[in-house]
Write a protein that holds these residues in place. Structure first.
Motif, PDB file in Angstrom:
ATOM      1  N   ALA A 171      50.575  86.380 -16.110  1.00 35.01           N
ATOM      2  CA  ALA A 171      50.004  87.405 -16.978  1.00 35.01           C
ATOM      3  C   ALA A 171      50.549  88.750 -16.517  1.00 35.01           C
ATOM      4  N   PRO A 172      51.682  89.217 -17.080  1.00 35.02           N
ATOM      5  CA  PRO A 172      52.301  90.452 -16.607  1.00 35.02           C
ATOM      6  C   PRO A 172      51.462  91.681 -16.957  1.00 35.02           C
ATOM      7  N   VAL A 173      51.414  92.635 -16.022  1.00 39.30           N
ATOM      8  CA  VAL A 173      50.709  93.901 -16.228  1.00 39.30           C
ATOM      9  C   VAL A 173      51.668  95.029 -15.874  1.00 39.30           C
ATOM     10  N   ASP A 174      52.010  95.851 -16.862  1.00 40.62           N
ATOM     11  CA  ASP A 174      52.949  96.956 -16.686  1.00 40.62           C
ATOM     12  C   ASP A 174      52.213  98.157 -16.087  1.00 40.62           C
ATOM     13  N   LEU A 175      52.679  98.597 -14.920  1.00 49.65           N
ATOM     14  CA  LEU A 175      52.031  99.710 -14.220  1.00 49.65           C
ATOM     15  C   LEU A 175      52.772 101.034 -14.382  1.00 49.65           C
ATOM     16  N   GLY A 176      53.820 101.049 -15.208  1.00 53.53           N
ATOM     17  CA  GLY A 176      54.526 102.311 -15.430  1.00 53.53           C
ATOM     18  C   GLY A 176      55.846 102.384 -14.688  1.00 53.53           C
ATOM     19  N   SER A 177      56.147 103.560 -14.169  1.00 54.82           N
ATOM     20  CA  SER A 177      57.463 103.845 -13.602  1.00 54.82           C
ATOM     21  C   SER A 177      57.625 103.307 -12.182  1.00 54.82           C
ATOM     22  N   LEU A 178      58.869 103.359 -11.706  1.00 50.24           N
ATOM     23  CA  LEU A 178      59.139 102.971 -10.318  1.00 50.24           C
ATOM     24  C   LEU A 178      58.440 103.896  -9.338  1.00 50.24           C
ATOM     25  N   ARG A 179      58.184 105.136  -9.732  1.00 47.76           N
ATOM     26  CA  ARG A 179      57.488 106.066  -8.840  1.00 47.76           C
ATOM     27  C   ARG A 179      55.985 105.769  -8.826  1.00 47.76           C
ATOM     28  N   GLU A 180      55.340 105.848  -9.981  1.00 44.68           N
ATOM     29  CA  GLU A 180      53.884 105.666 -10.008  1.00 44.68           C
ATOM     30  C   GLU A 180      53.485 104.203  -9.792  1.00 44.68           C
ATOM     31  N   GLY A 181      54.062 103.306 -10.585  1.00 44.15           N
ATOM     32  CA  GLY A 181      53.726 101.895 -10.437  1.00 44.15           C
ATOM     33  C   GLY A 181      54.206 101.319  -9.127  1.00 44.15           C
ATOM     34  N   GLY A 182      55.417 101.726  -8.731  1.00 43.15           N
ATOM     35  CA  GLY A 182      55.954 101.234  -7.469  1.00 43.15           C
ATOM     36  C   GLY A 182      55.105 101.606  -6.279  1.00 43.15           C
ATOM     37  N   ARG A 183      54.524 102.794  -6.321  1.00 38.23           N
ATOM     38  CA  ARG A 183      53.675 103.228  -5.207  1.00 38.23           C
ATOM     39  C   ARG A 183      52.415 102.371  -5.108  1.00 38.23           C
ATOM     40  N   LEU A 184      51.882 101.946  -6.253  1.00 38.39           N
ATOM     41  CA  LEU A 184      50.692 101.092  -6.247  1.00 38.39           C
ATOM     42  C   LEU A 184      51.004  99.706  -5.687  1.00 38.39           C
ATOM     43  N   MET A 185      52.251  99.253  -5.924  1.00 37.95           N
ATOM     44  CA  MET A 185      52.623  97.885  -5.595  1.00 37.95           C
ATOM     45  C   MET A 185      53.196  97.715  -4.191  1.00 37.95           C
ATOM     46  N   GLN A 186      53.750  98.765  -3.628  1.00 33.28           N
ATOM     47  CA  GLN A 186      54.465  98.602  -2.371  1.00 33.28           C
ATOM     48  C   GLN A 186      53.503  98.423  -1.195  1.00 33.28           C
ATOM     49  N   LEU A 187      54.053  98.061  -0.055  1.00 37.21           N
ATOM     50  CA  LEU A 187      53.246  97.855   1.145  1.00 37.21           C
ATOM     51  C   LEU A 187      52.383  99.081   1.413  1.00 37.21           C
ATOM     52  N   GLY A 188      51.110  98.859   1.653  1.00 35.44           N
ATOM     53  CA  GLY A 188      50.175  99.953   1.859  1.00 35.44           C
ATOM     54  C   GLY A 188      49.520 100.426   0.587  1.00 35.44           C
ATOM     55  N   GLY A 189      50.051 100.028  -0.561  1.00 38.79           N
ATOM     56  CA  GLY A 189      49.456 100.384  -1.844  1.00 38.79           C
ATOM     57  C   GLY A 189      48.259  99.509  -2.158  1.00 38.79           C
ATOM     58  N   PRO A 190      47.410  99.932  -3.100  1.00 38.34           N
ATOM     59  CA  PRO A 190      46.171  99.193  -3.380  1.00 38.34           C
ATOM     60  C   PRO A 190      46.377  97.817  -4.005  1.00 38.34           C
ATOM     61  N   LEU A 191      47.567  97.546  -4.562  1.00 39.51           N
ATOM     62  CA  LEU A 191      47.799  96.260  -5.210  1.00 39.51           C
ATOM     63  C   LEU A 191      48.623  95.294  -4.355  1.00 39.51           C
ATOM     64  N   SER A 192      49.084  95.741  -3.199  1.00 36.80           N
ATOM     65  CA  SER A 192      49.882  94.881  -2.332  1.00 36.80           C
ATOM     66  C   SER A 192      49.021  93.738  -1.790  1.00 36.80           C
ATOM     67  N   GLY A 193      49.466  92.503  -2.034  1.00 41.51           N
ATOM     68  CA  GLY A 193      48.712  91.346  -1.571  1.00 41.51           C
ATOM     69  C   GLY A 193      47.491  91.026  -2.389  1.00 41.51           C
ATOM     70  N   LEU A 194      47.320  91.674  -3.553  1.00 41.85           N
ATOM     71  CA  LEU A 194      46.164  91.413  -4.404  1.00 41.85           C
ATOM     72  C   LEU A 194      46.469  90.268  -5.352  1.00 41.85           C
ATOM     73  N   HIS A 195      45.664  89.240  -5.321  1.00 43.41           N
ATOM     74  CA  HIS A 195      45.850  88.069  -6.163  1.00 43.41           C
ATOM     75  C   HIS A 195      44.640  87.940  -7.097  1.00 43.41           C
ATOM     76  N   VAL A 196      44.879  88.198  -8.380  1.00 41.75           N
ATOM     77  CA  VAL A 196      43.789  88.151  -9.366  1.00 41.75           C
ATOM     78  C   VAL A 196      44.234  87.343 -10.565  1.00 41.75           C
ATOM     79  N   LEU A 197      43.273  86.829 -11.308  1.00 40.96           N
ATOM     80  CA  LEU A 197      43.545  86.054 -12.520  1.00 40.96           C
ATOM     81  C   LEU A 197      43.093  86.824 -13.732  1.00 40.96           C
ATOM     82  N   LYS A 198      43.808  86.618 -14.840  1.00 42.03           N
ATOM     83  CA  LYS A 198      43.427  87.218 -16.123  1.00 42.03           C
ATOM     84  C   LYS A 198      42.914  86.111 -17.021  1.00 42.03           C
ATOM     85  N   GLN A 199      41.717  86.285 -17.529  1.00 44.31           N
ATOM     86  CA  GLN A 199      41.153  85.307 -18.443  1.00 44.31           C
ATOM     87  C   GLN A 199      41.794  85.459 -19.813  1.00 44.31           C
ATOM     88  N   ASP A 200      42.133  84.344 -20.425  1.00 47.57           N
ATOM     89  CA  ASP A 200      42.741  84.379 -21.762  1.00 47.57           C
ATOM     90  C   ASP A 200      41.670  84.342 -22.843  1.00 47.57           C
TER      91      ASP A 200
END
Length: 200
Positions: A171-200
């Motif tokens: 279930a892909p979720v677009d977080l925006g640009s490499l700057r804003e979204g990338g910061r959320l996703m990279q090590l130390g960011g709030p989404l790093s290592g977060l495993h969640v499911l999306k209900q259909d």
């Protein structure tokens, strides 16, 4: 689609397995040469083969899945990407576990650092927030689909990666640009290592 991998470890193999299951052709590569990947190619089946990093990088979509310290040397000799898509799955571990050190990139996100070293590539950050076993497993569960965060600066490239990974079952979720979204996703960011499911 023709998909190439730079690196052939756990994550690259998992993505390759999803890809061949959907009928895509995959070219795997690593620093040790095609012969070292013969067993992997046999397990993936006839839609996969092993070759050089240069040939893998010539695919219409390329998965960059190598260790952070190896990135500069690995990409230095690659031909220009000329608008082709690169999925960046790297994390900026300067040293390996169990006591990893995170590379200091200043104001840059890891994905911006990668994009600067891949002239002409349309870089999409994806898969780096998930542990390898969650990428390898079937992303479809009774409770929902495994969420896959992604970010990039090119809308068409993100749409292609969104469609591809959705076909894998994520279930892909677009977080925006490499700057804003990338910061959320990279090590130390709030989404790093977060495993969640999306209900259909």
């Amino acid at each position: 689609m023709n998909i190439g991998t730079l690196g052939a470890g756990t994550v690259a193999q998992a993505i390759a397995r999803h890809a061949v299951a959907q009928g895509h052709q995959v070219v795997l590569s690593n620093s040790r040469g095609p012969a070292s990947l013969s067993a992997v190619v046999r397990s993936l089946g006839p839609l996969s083969r092993a070759s050089t990093p240069e040939e893998a990088a010539a695919a219409e979509l390329v998965v960059l899945a190598i260790g952070w310290p190896q990135v500069p040397q690995a990409v230095a000799t690659l031909p220009p990407f000329e608008g082709r898509i690169v999925i960046d799955v790297t994390n900026q571990f300067a040293t390996p576990p169990p006591h990893p050190k995170i590379a200091d990139l200043g104001e840059l996100t890891g994905s911006e650092f990668i994009a600067a070293r891949l002239p002409g590539a349309r870089v999409v950050k994806a898969f780096n927030t998930l542990y390898g076993q969650y990428i390898a497993a079937d992303p479809r569960h009774t409770a929902g689909r495994q969420v896959l965060f992604l970010a990039g600066d090119n809308a068409d490239a993100k749409a292609t990666v969104t469609d591809l990974t959705a076909s894998f079952g994520f279930a892909p979720v677009d977080l925006g640009s490499l700057r804003e979204g990338g910061r959320l996703m990279q090590l130390g960011g709030p989404l790093s290592g977060l495993h969640v499911l999306k209900q259909d």
